[in-house]
Design an enzyme around this catalytic site. Sequence first.
Site, PDB file in Angstrom:
ATOM      1  N   TYR A  15       0.831  -1.206   0.000  1.00 37.95           N
ATOM      2  CA  TYR A  15       0.000   0.000   0.000  1.00 37.95           C
ATOM      3  C   TYR A  15       0.868   1.261   0.000  1.00 37.95           C
ATOM      4  O   TYR A  15       0.588   2.223  -0.722  1.00 37.95           O
ATOM      5  CB  TYR A  15      -0.937   0.022   1.212  1.00 37.95           C
ATOM      6  N   GLU A  27       1.137  13.658  -9.286  1.00 36.29           N
ATOM      7  CA  GLU A  27       1.315  14.953  -8.629  1.00 36.29           C
ATOM      8  C   GLU A  27       2.517  15.684  -9.219  1.00 36.29           C
ATOM      9  O   GLU A  27       3.655  15.249  -9.074  1.00 36.29           O
ATOM     10  CB  GLU A  27       1.488  14.767  -7.113  1.00 36.29           C
ATOM     11  N   GLU A  68       4.844  17.022   1.060  1.00 37.83           N
ATOM     12  CA  GLU A  68       4.142  17.056  -0.232  1.00 37.83           C
ATOM     13  C   GLU A  68       3.103  15.946  -0.323  1.00 37.83           C
ATOM     14  O   GLU A  68       1.995  16.152  -0.827  1.00 37.83           O
ATOM     15  CB  GLU A  68       5.145  16.950  -1.382  1.00 37.83           C
ATOM     16  N   GLU A  75      -5.523  17.326  -0.088  1.00 35.42           N
ATOM     17  CA  GLU A  75      -6.230  17.871  -1.252  1.00 35.42           C
ATOM     18  C   GLU A  75      -7.166  16.830  -1.870  1.00 35.42           C
ATOM     19  O   GLU A  75      -8.310  17.155  -2.216  1.00 35.42           O
ATOM     20  CB  GLU A  75      -5.233  18.375  -2.288  1.00 35.42           C
ATOM     21  N   LYS A  93      -6.499  23.232   3.042  1.00 29.72           N
ATOM     22  CA  LYS A  93      -5.609  23.142   1.883  1.00 29.72           C
ATOM     23  C   LYS A  93      -4.496  24.182   1.969  1.00 29.72           C
ATOM     24  O   LYS A  93      -3.332  23.886   1.655  1.00 29.72           O
ATOM     25  CB  LYS A  93      -6.396  23.331   0.585  1.00 29.72           C
ATOM     26  N   ASP A  94      -4.836  25.396   2.387  1.00 35.72           N
ATOM     27  CA  ASP A  94      -3.822  26.448   2.524  1.00 35.72           C
ATOM     28  C   ASP A  94      -2.787  26.085   3.582  1.00 35.72           C
ATOM     29  O   ASP A  94      -1.587  26.292   3.392  1.00 35.72           O
ATOM     30  CB  ASP A  94      -4.476  27.783   2.882  1.00 35.72           C
TER      31      ASP A  94
END
Length: 127
Positions: A15, A27, A68, A75, A93-94
């Site tokens: 996983y 991404e 990241e 996100e 998110k910010d």
Amino acid sequence: MRKKFREGFWRGFTYAFNGIAYALKHERNMKIHFAFTVLVIIAGLLFNISKTEWIATLICISAVICAEMANSAIELLSDRITTEHDETIKRAKDISAGMVLIAATISATIGVIIFLPYFIKLISTCL
């Protein structure tokens, strides 16, 4: 019981590797971080940086990549919850984007501290 534990243990790795592969494939910023990771590792090998410098470098690399990946996960989950504007989701998110910015900025600063003397020495020997 041991067999079941072993299977679950190895499944967890599967996983995890699937998550890493997904992030690298889908991404954009993860691809950028990975490219810089490769460049930094090559520079570390070429300049023969010390063990302490390697430790700092690897901690920085892992901090940025983990930040990241956490940002990407937040996100994805946020977009799954709603596609409409939601102020709380925007803040989440910010904040997660800020996490990546802090990790990347501090890591870049540490990278300059570690690698700049090596680049200066290289340039001065070429002149």
